[in-house]
Design a protein around this motif. Structure first.
Motif, PDB file in Angstrom:
ATOM      1  N   ASN A  94      -3.711  12.725   3.667  1.00 35.57           N
ATOM      2  CA  ASN A  94      -2.548  11.688   3.800  1.00 35.57           C
ATOM      3  C   ASN A  94      -1.663  11.669   5.246  1.00 35.57           C
ATOM      4  O   ASN A  94      -2.448  11.824   6.240  1.00 35.57           O
ATOM      5  N   THR A  95      -0.735  11.065   5.939  1.00 36.88           N
ATOM      6  CA  THR A  95      -0.042  10.467   6.726  1.00 36.88           C
ATOM      7  C   THR A  95       0.317  12.370   7.740  1.00 36.88           C
ATOM      8  O   THR A  95       0.168  12.338   8.428  1.00 36.88           O
ATOM      9  N   GLN A 113     -10.790  -1.117   2.756  1.00 36.30           N
ATOM     10  CA  GLN A 113      -9.512  -0.013   2.609  1.00 36.30           C
ATOM     11  C   GLN A 113      -8.592  -0.720   2.297  1.00 36.30           C
ATOM     12  O   GLN A 113      -8.361  -0.140   1.216  1.00 36.30           O
ATOM     13  N   LEU A 119      -6.403  -1.001  -1.420  1.00 42.21           N
ATOM     14  CA  LEU A 119      -5.035  -0.492  -2.211  1.00 42.21           C
ATOM     15  C   LEU A 119      -4.334  -1.629  -3.651  1.00 42.21           C
ATOM     16  O   LEU A 119      -4.261  -2.595  -3.274  1.00 42.21           O
ATOM     17  N   GLU A 138       3.121   2.510   2.551  1.00 41.31           N
ATOM     18  CA  GLU A 138       3.011   3.718   3.188  1.00 41.31           C
ATOM     19  C   GLU A 138       1.487   4.166   3.504  1.00 41.31           C
ATOM     20  O   GLU A 138       0.485   4.879   4.293  1.00 41.31           O
ATOM     21  N   ASN A 139       1.148   3.605   2.542  1.00 40.83           N
ATOM     22  CA  ASN A 139      -0.841   3.460   2.288  1.00 40.83           C
ATOM     23  C   ASN A 139      -1.389   3.191   3.347  1.00 40.83           C
ATOM     24  O   ASN A 139      -2.467   3.609   4.042  1.00 40.83           O
TER      25      ASN A 139
END
Length: 117
Positions: free
Chosen positions: A7-8, A82, A86, A96-97
């Motif tokens: 995650n971020t 990628q 999503l 956010e992804n």
């Protein structure tokens, strides 16, 4: 060794702990400029503010400047597979992804550069 962040928060924490955070900001700024996006982050920006501001920028691009959004993904070199994987049904979650993928790829770039110098 492949960098595998989930995650971020993990990406930003790794950049901060590894003293690569300013390099990460510089890489993001470089790619934003190459993407012709009029946005630049100060070295002093907090990780939380960086994430939030990037989310706002990406959200705006998806909604208002889709060609710029695609150009940014190309310049940053985010994998098309990628992005296609999503879920686009929730635009906020999608944003956010995408920001996570951007930050992860930008961090990989500086990590590899430092490792190979």
């Amino acid at each position: 060794m492949m960098l595998s962040y989930q995650n971020t928060h993990e990406v930003l924490q790794a950049a901060t702990n590894g003293e690569n955070y300013i390099d990460l900001i510089a890489q993001i700024n470089k790619d934003l400029k190459l993407s012709n996006l009029d946005c630049e982050f100060e070295d002093s920006i907090s990780p939380a503010a960086l994430k939030n501001d990037l989310c706002e920028l990406v959200f705006h691009c998806i909604n208002q400047k889709f060609a710029d959004y695609l150009n940014l993904l190309y310049i940053v070199d985010v994998s098309e597979d990628q992005i296609k994987a999503l879920d686009g049904s929730d635009l906020v979650a999608l944003t956010e992804n995408v920001v996570f993928l951007i930050l992860k790829r930008e961090y990989e770039k500086i990590w590899y550069k430092k490792r190979n110098t």
